[in-house]
Design a protein around this motif. Structure first.
Motif, mmCIF file in Angstrom:
data_model
loop_
_atom_site.group_PDB
_atom_site.id
_atom_site.type_symbol
_atom_site.label_atom_id
_atom_site.label_comp_id
_atom_site.label_asym_id
_atom_site.label_seq_id
_atom_site.Cartn_x
_atom_site.Cartn_y
_atom_site.Cartn_z
ATOM 1 N N GLU A 1 -24.496 7.034 48.071
ATOM 2 C CA GLU A 1 -25.676 6.384 48.599
ATOM 3 C C GLU A 1 -25.715 5.960 49.423
ATOM 4 O O GLU A 1 -27.032 6.049 50.442
ATOM 5 C CB GLU A 1 -26.362 5.089 47.437
ATOM 6 C CG GLU A 1 -26.345 5.917 46.243
ATOM 7 C CD GLU A 1 -26.788 4.580 45.021
ATOM 8 O OE1 GLU A 1 -27.344 3.342 45.485
ATOM 9 O OE2 GLU A 1 -27.036 4.470 43.388
ATOM 10 N N ASN B 1 -29.194 2.205 53.973
ATOM 11 C CA ASN B 1 -28.029 2.556 53.947
ATOM 12 C C ASN B 1 -27.666 2.893 55.569
ATOM 13 O O ASN B 1 -27.740 1.975 56.752
ATOM 14 C CB ASN B 1 -28.114 3.859 54.155
ATOM 15 C CG ASN B 1 -29.205 4.305 54.941
ATOM 16 O OD1 ASN B 1 -28.575 4.813 56.201
ATOM 17 N ND2 ASN B 1 -30.577 4.893 54.656
ATOM 18 N N ASN C 1 -31.369 6.713 51.349
ATOM 19 C CA ASN C 1 -31.670 5.620 50.430
ATOM 20 C C ASN C 1 -32.478 4.056 51.279
ATOM 21 O O ASN C 1 -32.093 4.008 52.398
ATOM 22 C CB ASN C 1 -30.080 5.230 50.178
ATOM 23 C CG ASN C 1 -29.425 3.852 49.474
ATOM 24 O OD1 ASN C 1 -29.759 4.779 47.985
ATOM 25 N ND2 ASN C 1 -29.494 3.212 49.268
ATOM 26 N N MET D 1 -29.630 6.207 42.384
ATOM 27 C CA MET D 1 -30.119 6.032 43.691
ATOM 28 C C MET D 1 -31.583 6.402 43.897
ATOM 29 O O MET D 1 -32.640 6.291 43.485
ATOM 30 C CB MET D 1 -29.645 7.536 44.578
ATOM 31 C CG MET D 1 -28.737 7.692 45.552
ATOM 32 S SD MET D 1 -28.648 8.820 46.422
ATOM 33 C CE MET D 1 -27.206 9.512 45.394
#
Length: 175
Positions: A154, A164, A160, A1
């Motif tokens: 994630e 995201n 993230n 991640m």
């Protein structure tokens, strides 16, 4: 991640749907796995249900959840196979949303590492409908682990990078 520690984690509200003719609250192991992962990630599990493999009933429930201001995303498990009773993708198709093709493609790529060519039997998919994300995973325990651990953990984490799903939420209803 690719978590950026400079960013703030923003929990979202998630509804969980198990699609099955045979599962009950007592034996819904894939639903239990997802529920645990949702809360362990810091999100709020705001709704949970089990619905039979009936596209109309599934679509009706999903429409209720989409219109519920407390629900930001829905994760479902089950009903994504090839048999006549597997109707989750058809139910999602009734919602009038926009498909997120990369979700299913990535899911099958990840799943290939676990189950090989059997992954072609999966119709895992995602859509965004009226500002709500809907993710349809297969019903096996391994599939929900692959889908959550390999994609959703994630993409539903606001920290993230480079991007995201959470950061897009305020813009999903733009015209």
């Amino acid at each position: 991640m690719a978590i950026d520690p400079e960013r703030t984690f923003k929990p979202i509200n998630i509804a969980l749907l198990t699609v099955s003719d045979t599962r009950t609250a007592e034996n819904d192991t894939s639903g239990d796995i997802l529920a645990q992962r949702i809360t362990d990630a810091g999100h709020t599990l705001v709704r949970r249900a089990i619905e039979r493999d009936d596209a109309g009933r599934i679509a009706d429930l999903l429409n209720q959840w989409i219109d519920d201001p407390e629900v930001d995303a829905v994760v479902s498990t089950g009903g994504t196979g090839l048999t006549g009773r597997d109707v989750t993708p058809e139910a999602l198709g009734r919602l009038g949303g926009r498909e997120i093709p990369g979700f299913g493609e990535l899911f099958r790529w990840l799943s290939y590492k676990t189950i090989g060519t059997s992954t072609v039997q999966s119709r895992a998919m995602a859509v965004v409908a009226r500002g709500t994300y809907l993710f349809a995973l297969p019903g096996s325990n391994g599939a929900v682990k692959d889908g959550w651990d390999g994609i959703l953990a994630e993409q539903l984490d606001s920290r993230n990078r480079p991007c995201n799903f959470v950061e897009l939420m305020p813009r999903l209803l733009e015209v």
